[in-house]
Design a protein around this motif. Structure first.
Motif, PDB file in Angstrom:
ATOM      1  N   GLY A  75       0.728  -1.096   0.022  1.00  0.00           N
ATOM      2  CA  GLY A  75      -0.082  -0.041   0.041  1.00  0.00           C
ATOM      3  C   GLY A  75       0.825   1.333   0.114  1.00  0.00           C
ATOM      4  N   VAL A  76       2.119   1.031  -0.017  1.00  0.00           N
ATOM      5  CA  VAL A  76       3.030   2.483  -0.093  1.00  0.00           C
ATOM      6  C   VAL A  76       4.099   2.272  -0.602  1.00  0.00           C
ATOM      7  CG1 VAL A  76       2.463   2.948   2.479  1.00  0.00           C
ATOM      8  CG2 VAL A  76       4.061   1.538   2.148  1.00  0.00           C
ATOM      9  N   GLN A  77       3.939   1.330  -1.827  1.00  0.00           N
ATOM     10  CA  GLN A  77       5.002   1.091  -2.819  1.00  0.00           C
ATOM     11  C   GLN A  77       5.744   2.414  -3.417  1.00  0.00           C
ATOM     12  OE1 GLN A  77       6.137  -1.882  -3.111  1.00  0.00           O
ATOM     13  NE2 GLN A  77       7.923  -1.181  -4.638  1.00  0.00           N
ATOM     14  N   GLY A  78       6.875   2.828  -3.335  1.00  0.00           N
ATOM     15  CA  GLY A  78       7.461   3.525  -4.071  1.00  0.00           C
ATOM     16  C   GLY A  78       7.145   5.217  -3.276  1.00  0.00           C
ATOM     17  N   VAL A  79       6.660   5.201  -2.137  1.00  0.00           N
ATOM     18  CA  VAL A  79       6.359   6.651  -1.529  1.00  0.00           C
ATOM     19  C   VAL A  79       7.596   7.511  -1.147  1.00  0.00           C
ATOM     20  CG1 VAL A  79       4.887   7.852   0.182  1.00  0.00           C
ATOM     21  CG2 VAL A  79       4.057   5.662  -0.890  1.00  0.00           C
ATOM     22  N   PRO A  80       7.955   8.479  -1.739  1.00  0.00           N
ATOM     23  CA  PRO A  80       9.063   9.371  -1.277  1.00  0.00           C
ATOM     24  C   PRO A  80       8.855   9.983  -0.050  1.00  0.00           C
ATOM     25  CG  PRO A  80       7.773  10.588  -2.918  1.00  0.00           C
ATOM     26  CD  PRO A  80       7.037   9.286  -2.801  1.00  0.00           C
ATOM     27  N   GLY A  81      10.187  10.271   0.704  1.00  0.00           N
ATOM     28  CA  GLY A  81      10.249  10.612   2.134  1.00  0.00           C
ATOM     29  C   GLY A  81      11.267  11.603   2.219  1.00  0.00           C
ATOM     30  N   PHE A  82      10.975  12.368   3.300  1.00  0.00           N
ATOM     31  CA  PHE A  82      12.144  13.395   3.376  1.00  0.00           C
ATOM     32  C   PHE A  82      12.522  13.722   4.832  1.00  0.00           C
ATOM     33  CE2 PHE A  82      13.266  17.941   4.542  1.00  0.00           C
ATOM     34  CZ  PHE A  82      14.431  18.194   3.640  1.00  0.00           C
ATOM     35  N   PHE A 238      22.373   6.572   3.761  1.00  0.00           N
ATOM     36  CA  PHE A 238      22.002   5.418   4.587  1.00  0.00           C
ATOM     37  C   PHE A 238      21.679   4.312   3.552  1.00  0.00           C
ATOM     38  CE2 PHE A 238      18.386   8.244   5.560  1.00  0.00           C
ATOM     39  CZ  PHE A 238      17.523   7.380   4.881  1.00  0.00           C
ATOM     40  N   GLU A 239      21.578   3.098   4.251  1.00  0.00           N
ATOM     41  CA  GLU A 239      21.177   1.817   3.135  1.00  0.00           C
ATOM     42  C   GLU A 239      19.747   1.496   3.477  1.00  0.00           C
ATOM     43  OE1 GLU A 239      22.845   1.167   0.599  1.00  0.00           O
ATOM     44  OE2 GLU A 239      24.736   2.089   1.143  1.00  0.00           O
ATOM     45  N   TYR A 240      19.013   0.715   2.967  1.00  0.00           N
ATOM     46  CA  TYR A 240      17.863   0.220   3.136  1.00  0.00           C
ATOM     47  C   TYR A 240      17.970  -0.674   4.262  1.00  0.00           C
ATOM     48  CZ  TYR A 240      13.709  -2.746   1.685  1.00  0.00           C
ATOM     49  OH  TYR A 240      12.669  -3.266   1.820  1.00  0.00           O
ATOM     50  N   ALA A 241      16.561  -0.562   4.919  1.00  0.00           N
ATOM     51  CA  ALA A 241      16.235  -1.325   6.037  1.00  0.00           C
ATOM     52  C   ALA A 241      14.653  -1.355   6.603  1.00  0.00           C
ATOM     53  CB  ALA A 241      16.969  -0.739   7.335  1.00  0.00           C
ATOM     54  N   SER A 242      14.021  -2.338   6.606  1.00  0.00           N
ATOM     55  CA  SER A 242      12.640  -2.271   6.937  1.00  0.00           C
ATOM     56  C   SER A 242      11.730  -1.571   5.968  1.00  0.00           C
ATOM     57  CB  SER A 242      12.515  -1.749   8.441  1.00  0.00           C
ATOM     58  OG  SER A 242      11.127  -1.993   8.894  1.00  0.00           O
ATOM     59  N   GLY A 243      12.091  -1.990   4.827  1.00  0.00           N
ATOM     60  CA  GLY A 243      11.042  -1.080   3.621  1.00  0.00           C
ATOM     61  C   GLY A 243      11.378   0.208   3.305  1.00  0.00           C
ATOM     62  N   THR A 244      12.272   0.675   3.960  1.00  0.00           N
ATOM     63  CA  THR A 244      12.773   1.923   3.588  1.00  0.00           C
ATOM     64  C   THR A 244      14.180   2.350   3.372  1.00  0.00           C
ATOM     65  OG1 THR A 244      11.283   2.824   5.314  1.00  0.00           O
ATOM     66  CG2 THR A 244      12.800   4.682   4.664  1.00  0.00           C
ATOM     67  N   GLY A 245      14.331   2.858   2.440  1.00  0.00           N
ATOM     68  CA  GLY A 245      15.808   3.410   1.812  1.00  0.00           C
ATOM     69  C   GLY A 245      16.022   3.130   0.465  1.00  0.00           C
ATOM     70  N   PRO A 246      17.288   3.304  -0.103  1.00  0.00           N
ATOM     71  CA  PRO A 246      18.409   3.956   0.678  1.00  0.00           C
ATOM     72  C   PRO A 246      18.110   5.522   0.790  1.00  0.00           C
ATOM     73  CG  PRO A 246      18.974   3.436  -1.498  1.00  0.00           C
ATOM     74  CD  PRO A 246      17.711   2.919  -1.233  1.00  0.00           C
ATOM     75  N   GLY A 247      18.977   6.120   1.539  1.00  0.00           N
ATOM     76  CA  GLY A 247      18.627   7.614   1.902  1.00  0.00           C
ATOM     77  C   GLY A 247      19.732   8.597   1.111  1.00  0.00           C
ATOM     78  N   PHE A 248      19.416   9.700   0.575  1.00  0.00           N
ATOM     79  CA  PHE A 248      20.551  10.529  -0.204  1.00  0.00           C
ATOM     80  C   PHE A 248      20.368  12.016   0.691  1.00  0.00           C
ATOM     81  CE2 PHE A 248      19.609   7.219  -3.163  1.00  0.00           C
ATOM     82  CZ  PHE A 248      20.841   6.810  -3.441  1.00  0.00           C
ATOM     83  N   ASP A 249      21.671  12.391   1.289  1.00  0.00           N
ATOM     84  CA  ASP A 249      21.511  13.664   1.859  1.00  0.00           C
ATOM     85  C   ASP A 249      21.794  14.735   0.651  1.00  0.00           C
ATOM     86  OD1 ASP A 249      24.476  15.021   1.957  1.00  0.00           O
ATOM     87  OD2 ASP A 249      24.614  12.921   2.361  1.00  0.00           O
ATOM     88  N   ARG A 250      21.164  15.877   0.528  1.00  0.00           N
ATOM     89  CA  ARG A 250      21.371  16.840  -0.654  1.00  0.00           C
ATOM     90  C   ARG A 250      22.548  17.501  -0.558  1.00  0.00           C
ATOM     91  NH1 ARG A 250      15.060  19.295  -0.522  1.00  0.00           N
ATOM     92  NH2 ARG A 250      13.800  17.141  -0.923  1.00  0.00           N
ATOM     93  N   SER A 251      23.148  18.082   0.601  1.00  0.00           N
ATOM     94  CA  SER A 251      24.301  18.678   0.768  1.00  0.00           C
ATOM     95  C   SER A 251      24.518  19.063   2.161  1.00  0.00           C
ATOM     96  CB  SER A 251      24.343  20.041  -0.154  1.00  0.00           C
ATOM     97  OG  SER A 251      23.507  20.932   0.441  1.00  0.00           O
ATOM     98  N   ILE A 252      25.931  19.377   2.514  1.00  0.00           N
ATOM     99  CA  ILE A 252      26.132  19.801   3.876  1.00  0.00           C
ATOM    100  C   ILE A 252      26.946  21.133   3.413  1.00  0.00           C
ATOM    101  CG2 ILE A 252      27.657  19.269   5.939  1.00  0.00           C
ATOM    102  CD1 ILE A 252      27.315  16.329   4.978  1.00  0.00           C
ATOM    103  N   ASN A 253      26.698  22.210   4.079  1.00  0.00           N
ATOM    104  CA  ASN A 253      27.386  23.334   4.284  1.00  0.00           C
ATOM    105  C   ASN A 253      28.071  23.453   5.671  1.00  0.00           C
ATOM    106  OD1 ASN A 253      26.416  24.109   1.688  1.00  0.00           O
ATOM    107  ND2 ASN A 253      24.473  24.800   2.481  1.00  0.00           N
ATOM    108  N   VAL A 254      29.194  24.088   5.546  1.00  0.00           N
ATOM    109  CA  VAL A 254      29.838  23.974   6.786  1.00  0.00           C
ATOM    110  C   VAL A 254      30.637  25.554   7.130  1.00  0.00           C
ATOM    111  CG1 VAL A 254      32.241  23.001   8.090  1.00  0.00           C
ATOM    112  CG2 VAL A 254      30.642  21.594   6.409  1.00  0.00           C
TER     113      VAL A 254
END
Length: 287
Positions: A75-82, A238-254
């Motif tokens: 029921g949640v196939q391919g739902v994007p998250g943030f 981060f990698e895939y786990a429990s039906g979620t992932g992988p995750g990609f950070d957009r950027s880091i400003n230092v």
């Protein structure tokens, strides 16, 4: 008559002799003094070029640009998250090798290490309770470390009482290592519990902008205090786990405040000897 002529000639000879003696007595002859050799000062080199090494310590604040992921399941196939959150401050150390081209331009290559910056964030999505879909939020905890290698160039804006303001920029790459992401769903949902996503590590593009001041403590040692803005492009977080992932950070400003020391190699220049002013002798005066 003959005797008178003889007396007159004798008198003239005596007068001439006395005149020559008087002129000889009036002639001033100064003593002969040898002029010592003139030593001119050695010209000091106008160039300040030379190799240098540097070491820096700093404290940084990282700005997290968010992360995207995909949720899979019935029921949640391919739902994007943030994923949103904040990164805490951390210390940094670094060093490098550079070359002072002239009074106004220098370049160096630096390698810096950012100690772990802790991450705290949350995700909002849909969970189930009793078979019904409801909105829920999770608590996410992680952190990152990074090695940054940059090729830099600086413009020194003149020296005032030993203090030299400068601006600069650098380009290179960052090796980012994310720690495992702990994703916790609070009690009251069918999915409640902690889920661990393996952290990822990869090389990314990075650039930096710098500004600061340096102080010439000695001919070879300069103290440096500056600010650096560093942008690290996005990558896998981060990698895939429990039906979620992988995750990609957009950027880091230092944003980073740094203090450092630069040591420039080169022979020590001896001070110039004093300029010899030769004595000017006046020509002999005849009276």
């Amino acid at each position: 008559m003959k005797q008178a002529a003889v007396k007159l000639a004798a008198t003239a000879a005596i007068a001439a002799a006395f005149g020559v003696t008087a002129q000889a007595a009036d002639l001033y002859e100064p003593p002969i003094i040898e002029t010592p050799p003139v030593h001119y000062p050695e010209a000091l080199p106008k160039k300040v070029s030379g190799w240098y090494i540097r070491g820096d310590v700093g404290y940084l604040w990282s700005k997290f640009g968010g992360a995207d992921y995909i949720t899979y399941g019935a029921g949640v196939q391919g739902v994007p998250g943030f994923l949103d959150g904040e990164l805490k401050g951390a210390f940094s150390v670094g060093g490098g090798v550079g070359y002072q081209i002239n009074h106004y331009l220098r370049t160096d290559v630096t390698l810096d290490f950012n100690f772990k910056s802790d991450f705290e964030g949350s995700t909002s999505g849909t969970c189930t309770t009793g078979g019904a879909s409801v909105a829920c939020s999770s608590i996410d905890v992680s952190g990152y470390k990074a090695w940054t290698m940059l090729a830099n160039a600086y413009v020194d804006l003149g020296t005032y009482s030993g203090i030299t303001p400068y601006v600069g920029g650098g380009i290179g790459g960052a090796y980012v290592k994310w720690h495992d992401l702990s994703n916790t769903i609070p009690p009251g949902f069918d999915q409640s519990g902690e889920y661990i996503h393996t952290g990822n590590k990869d090389w990314r593009f990075a650039y930096a902008l710098m500004a600061g001041v340096s102080y010439a403590a000695t001919k070879h040692v300069s103290l440096d205090l500056g600010y650096r803005y560093k942008h690290i492009s996005g990558g896998r977080m981060f990698e895939y786990a429990s039906g979620t992932g992988p995750g990609f950070d957009r950027s880091i400003n230092v944003h980073e405040v740094r203090a450092g020391v630069r040591y420039r190699f080169g022979a020590k220049h001896k001070p110039a000897p004093p300029v010899y002013e030769p004595i000017v002798y006046e020509p002999p005066v005849y009276k």
